[in-house]
Design an enzyme around this catalytic site. Structure first.
Site, PDB file in Angstrom:
ATOM      1  N   ARG A 105      20.859  46.619  36.440  1.00  0.00           N
ATOM      2  CA  ARG A 105      20.538  46.497  37.971  1.00  0.00           C
ATOM      3  C   ARG A 105      20.947  45.152  38.308  1.00  0.00           C
ATOM      4  O   ARG A 105      20.524  44.157  37.830  1.00  0.00           O
ATOM      5  CB  ARG A 105      18.988  46.601  38.095  1.00  0.00           C
ATOM      6  CG  ARG A 105      18.448  47.825  38.253  1.00  0.00           C
ATOM      7  CD  ARG A 105      17.149  48.056  38.940  1.00  0.00           C
ATOM      8  NE  ARG A 105      16.177  47.271  38.548  1.00  0.00           N
ATOM      9  CZ  ARG A 105      14.951  47.249  39.031  1.00  0.00           C
ATOM     10  NH1 ARG A 105      14.930  47.724  40.342  1.00  0.00           N
ATOM     11  NH2 ARG A 105      14.067  46.517  38.708  1.00  0.00           N
ATOM     12  N   THR A 109      21.414  42.906  44.505  1.00  0.00           N
ATOM     13  CA  THR A 109      21.401  44.079  45.281  1.00  0.00           C
ATOM     14  C   THR A 109      20.691  45.211  44.927  1.00  0.00           C
ATOM     15  O   THR A 109      20.536  46.216  45.502  1.00  0.00           O
ATOM     16  CB  THR A 109      23.145  44.583  45.464  1.00  0.00           C
ATOM     17  OG1 THR A 109      23.353  44.906  43.944  1.00  0.00           O
ATOM     18  CG2 THR A 109      23.846  43.169  45.865  1.00  0.00           C
ATOM     19  N   ASP A 201       7.831  45.507  33.188  1.00  0.00           N
ATOM     20  CA  ASP A 201       9.225  46.009  32.700  1.00  0.00           C
ATOM     21  C   ASP A 201       9.184  46.605  31.477  1.00  0.00           C
ATOM     22  O   ASP A 201       8.661  46.189  30.473  1.00  0.00           O
ATOM     23  CB  ASP A 201       9.919  44.614  32.493  1.00  0.00           C
ATOM     24  CG  ASP A 201      11.557  44.916  32.354  1.00  0.00           C
ATOM     25  OD1 ASP A 201      12.395  44.182  33.069  1.00  0.00           O
ATOM     26  OD2 ASP A 201      11.752  45.645  31.429  1.00  0.00           O
TER      27      ASP A 201
END
Ligand code: URA
Length: 210
Positions: A105, A109, A201
């Protein structure tokens, strides 16, 4: 087309997921719980797999009995957290092939950028089960399935542990034909693209990298 979401609410899965969410859970326990949940999710996602009758001999007589063709299934792990789903799935479908999609990722953005893509040949004969514990923005899942569709598999399903409503909406807008199997649909994404309440995560917790 109505998008399919299978919210897998089996108490064993929900119990194990609660343990995984807890912030003090050790890396080894987190890994083990994900492995156990993936076996149980495998049971759900393969529920309507086609079977064929083969002739076998029991100690008493011959009979025609159903088998599934595990070799036609491909588990596609979205790197790196998808790896946490693989062992459990393979325990249940040991003959399956494995593909990998590497996406990261972009932190600014949140768009998915591909860096690796390796699938078995003859994808057009295979049923694909895509694995990624977290359906967050949905951008990685959409990008992975975009690429997989280029290989023209017989079918595609997507399995995750947690989904955000935003990720589900994004995924369904792009791939309404791909059913999603998830153990939970959480409240929302935060400003960093993390699922809340979530579990943090998944890659870091799985591999002990934080
Ligand atoms: N990926 C993760 O590992 N966790 C999240 O909450 C979102 C994306």
């Amino acid at each position: 087309m109505t998008a399919e979401v299978h919210h897998v609410t089996h108490p064993l899965i929900q119990h194990k997921l609660t343990l995984m969410r807890q912030k003090d859970r050790s890396t080894s326990m987190f890994r083990r719980l994900l492995n156990e949940i993936s076996m149980l999710m495998a049971y759900e996602v393969t529920r309507d797999m086609p079977t064929q009758l083969i002739e076998i001999e029991t100690p008493l007589e011959t009979m025609r009995s159903p088998v599934i063709d595990g070799k036609k299934t491909v588990f596609v792990s979205i790197m790196r957290a998808g790896a946490g789903f693989l062992d459990g799935m393979l325990n249940v479908v040991p003959g399956a092939r494995i593909g990998h999609v590497g996406l990261y990722r972009d932190p600014k953005t949140l768009v998915a950028v591909e860096y690796y893509f390796k699938m078995p040949h003859d994808m057009h004969e295979r049923d694909v089960i895509v694995l990624d514990p977290m359906l967050a923005t949905g951008n990685s899942a959409v990008a992975a399935v975009d690429r997989l569709k280029e290989t023209k598999p017989k079918s595609i399903r997507f399995v995750c542990l947690l989904a955000a409503p935003e990720g589900l909406a994004n995924f369904h807008a792009n791939h309404p034909d791909v059913p999603v199997y998830t153990a939970a649909i959480d409240r929302q994404l935060n400003e960093h693209g993390y699922i809340v309440p979530g579990l943090g995560d998944a890659g870091d917790r799985l591999f002990g990298t934080k």
